[in-house]
Design a protein around this motif. Structure first.
Motif, short mmCIF file in Angstrom:
data_model
loop_
_atom_site.label_atom_id
_atom_site.label_comp_id
_atom_site.label_asym_id
_atom_site.label_seq_id
_atom_site.Cartn_x
_atom_site.Cartn_y
_atom_site.Cartn_z
N HIS A 116 -7.56 -5.70 -0.34
CA HIS A 116 -7.31 -6.00 -1.75
C HIS A 116 -7.25 -7.52 -1.96
N ILE B 115 -2.51 0.40 -4.53
CA ILE B 115 -1.89 -0.89 -4.22
C ILE B 115 -0.89 -1.15 -5.34
N TYR C 170 0.84 -1.20 0.00
CA TYR C 170 0.00 0.00 0.00
C TYR C 170 0.87 1.25 0.00
N PRO D 147 -4.31 6.95 -2.75
CA PRO D 147 -3.94 5.62 -2.26
C PRO D 147 -3.91 4.61 -3.40
N GLN E 30 -8.11 5.98 4.66
CA GLN E 30 -7.59 6.66 3.46
C GLN E 30 -8.02 5.91 2.20
N TYR E 31 -7.72 4.62 2.20
CA TYR E 31 -7.95 3.77 1.03
C TYR E 31 -9.42 3.77 0.63
N THR E 32 -10.29 3.88 1.64
CA THR E 32 -11.73 3.85 1.38
C THR E 32 -12.25 5.18 0.85
N GLU F 244 -0.75 -0.21 7.25
CA GLU F 244 -0.70 -0.31 5.78
C GLU F 244 -1.03 -1.72 5.31
N ARG G 256 -12.42 -1.75 -3.48
CA ARG G 256 -12.37 -0.79 -2.38
C ARG G 256 -13.72 -0.68 -1.71
N GLN H 223 -4.88 3.91 7.45
CA GLN H 223 -4.70 3.60 6.02
C GLN H 223 -5.97 3.02 5.40
N PRO I 106 -5.22 -2.07 3.84
CA PRO I 106 -5.60 -2.00 2.42
C PRO I 106 -5.13 -3.24 1.64
#
Lengths: 330, 330
Positions: B246, A226, A217, A224, B268-270, B239, B252, B265, B242
């Motif tokens: 994945h 991957i 990540y 953000p 953030q990722y969402t 981290e 997401r 994180q 996410p």
């Protein structure tokens, strides 16, 4: 025949016809011949969904796992994901002038698959690393989506994603209609499958288990992402399949379907000391409509699992005898 | 008041009463005070489920991920999984006489948690390896099931599994009623959670993502088993979240809920560069009914994510102000 009798007779015929039409229209496994394979899977589903049956299984435990290559779609003359990787090498070649003289890439660009294969597993890993890693997950999803929407199989001229088995599509739908949750458990790359399994098989990304590379990540330019790394994370094949099932699903399936020795352990894990359960093997016996292979094949070898099928009570589908059609729309 | 009027008046009162009763009975978030937090989550759900809204999200993309420790159940004075591990050391001690003189086990057996913690991460890994590995997956599931059915928290006297947050149970149910698929994404052990999340939260094993140790498939005495190995496989925290999302879900989330910087994180990722989406932080502000902690806490530190909440538009739930009840049946 008097009018009344005639009328009754006509009405009976009409009803019979109507009943047959309904029966045909409502046969959820219409592309299966009415042989032992079809009968046994229907009998199993009826047993586990009948609340009065001693074999009744609550909805939440109706987990069904399907191999992909050779079980849901074709896999000859080599795995379709390899075709994808080779196409990617060609597409990426302009940015890699060094590939012109460097194996295994040289072999790919010159169409010399023997030279590629001469490098064995190491060469394949190099090709996978070059074509499957280094980009973000979103970028890779787009690459796969573009390829799967356009790439065609050299022998059939069909899109690869149209070389899926109509009888297996019906089986997936039939199981879901009976409360099963259907999963893919494949040796293929998990992120190679996820972009298209929902539209193609009705199986959403979160129900796809496969081999994977590592990922990381990151926040890049405030966004953000991957990032896909050139390192194998998990091989979802052979003894890896029960581990992948355990990791992603967390309970044993009650139905598993495969077509090769790569599925042997998944079939064991699903059926041994676990009742009720159902093991299914797709046997590629139709050299005319698809491919005929098995015990000696380099791709999709089916040997130990076939030996084991009788003793374990797994149902072997004879593609030639048991399937009316192979691909959709035939 | 004439009879007619009186009658009308009575009828009106009755209808009003009935309406209020219905409103209360049908409020899916009855344990939430009618503050901004509740209003914002309801507004979000209404937006993404309204087909006429520009923010409409198809059912299959309505993925919601929830941290567990401190978000769905309590986590003080230390993670409940650590309480489990310490209880296991005590239960296993008769078979390990050497533990009487060997740290960190000696410290556990003597109730000297300081001595245990003095060994840092290495000691914790030793305890996890001794208590979480070496058995089959089925055996571990039984051990967890036995513990979670009986173990009680020293401060509240409640079963640990009863120290779950009633308002969050309602939120999970409300989201599912609106077509969301709810997942746990926790730093805790995936196999420590799976045996009880379905009965407790309505979240089945295949929707639980967590930290894991490696495992291996074997056939023992003719029976297939998954053996748990004393080696960390994946840490689903910070981290890692996410990456875990994945790997297990493959898309997401549009809603994520957490309570600590371990969820930063995931939030953030969402939510960043991903609209519509919703981030929720449970802030532990209620030292009387639960615990009050945050910026300085060793367990469940909430610092960076709290700083970020305003800028990112994440909803911060003030436990003391926003929740009518904490635990079920209070």
């Amino acid at each position: 025949m008097k009018f009344n009798r005639l009328s009754t007779f006509t009405a009976s015929i009409a009803m019979l016809l109507a009943a047959s039409v309904t029966a045909v229209a409502s046969d959820p496994l219409a592309s299966w011949n009415d042989n032992a394979a079809k009968q046994s899977v229907v009998a199993f589903v009826e047993r586990v969904t009948d609340e009065g049956s001693p074999d009744f299984v609550p909805v939440e435990e109706r987990i069904a796992t399907f191999d992909n290559d050779g079980t849901l779609w074709s896999e000859q003359p080599y795995y379709f994901q390899l075709a994808f990787a080779l196409d990617r090498v060609k597409a990426m070649a302009p940015d890699h002038p060094e590939w012109k003289t460097k194996q295994p890439f040289k072999g790919v660009l010159e169409g010399d698959l023997k030279a590629v294969m001469a490098g064995g597993k190491k060469s394949l890993i190099e090709i996978v690393a070059a074509t499957h890693a280094g980009m973000t997950a979103d970028e890779f999803e787009q690459i796969v989506t573009d390829w799967i929407s356009t790439a065609k199989h050299p022998k059939t001229g069909r899109l690869y994603k149209e070389m899926i088995y109509q009888p297996m599509l019906e089986l997936l739908t039939y199981l879901r209609a009976n409360g099963f949750k259907t999963f893919i458990v494949s040796g293929g790359g998990i992120e190679f499958m996820r972009p298209w399994t929902e539209a193609t098989y009705g199986i959403p990304p979160e129900q796809v288990v496969g081999s994977s590379i590592k990922s990381r990540y990151e926040v890049r330019d405030g966004k953000p992402v991957i990032v896909r790394l050139p390192e194998i994370d998990f091989v979802d094949d052979k003894e890896g399949k029960p581990v992948g099932i355990h990791s992603h699903i967390g309970r044993r399936p009650i139905l598993a379907a495969g077509n090769s020795d790569g599925d042997w352990q998944m079939l064991q894990y699903t059926t041994i000391d676990h009742s009720p359960s159902f093991g299914l093997i797709v046997h590629h016996t139709d050299g005319e409509r698809e491919w005929a292979y098995g015990r000696e094949s380099h791709i999709g070898q089916l040997d130990k699992a076939l030996d084991d099928a009788k003793q374990k009570g797994w149902t072997v589908v004879d593609m030639k005898q048991d399937w009316k059609t192979i691909y959709p729309g035939e």
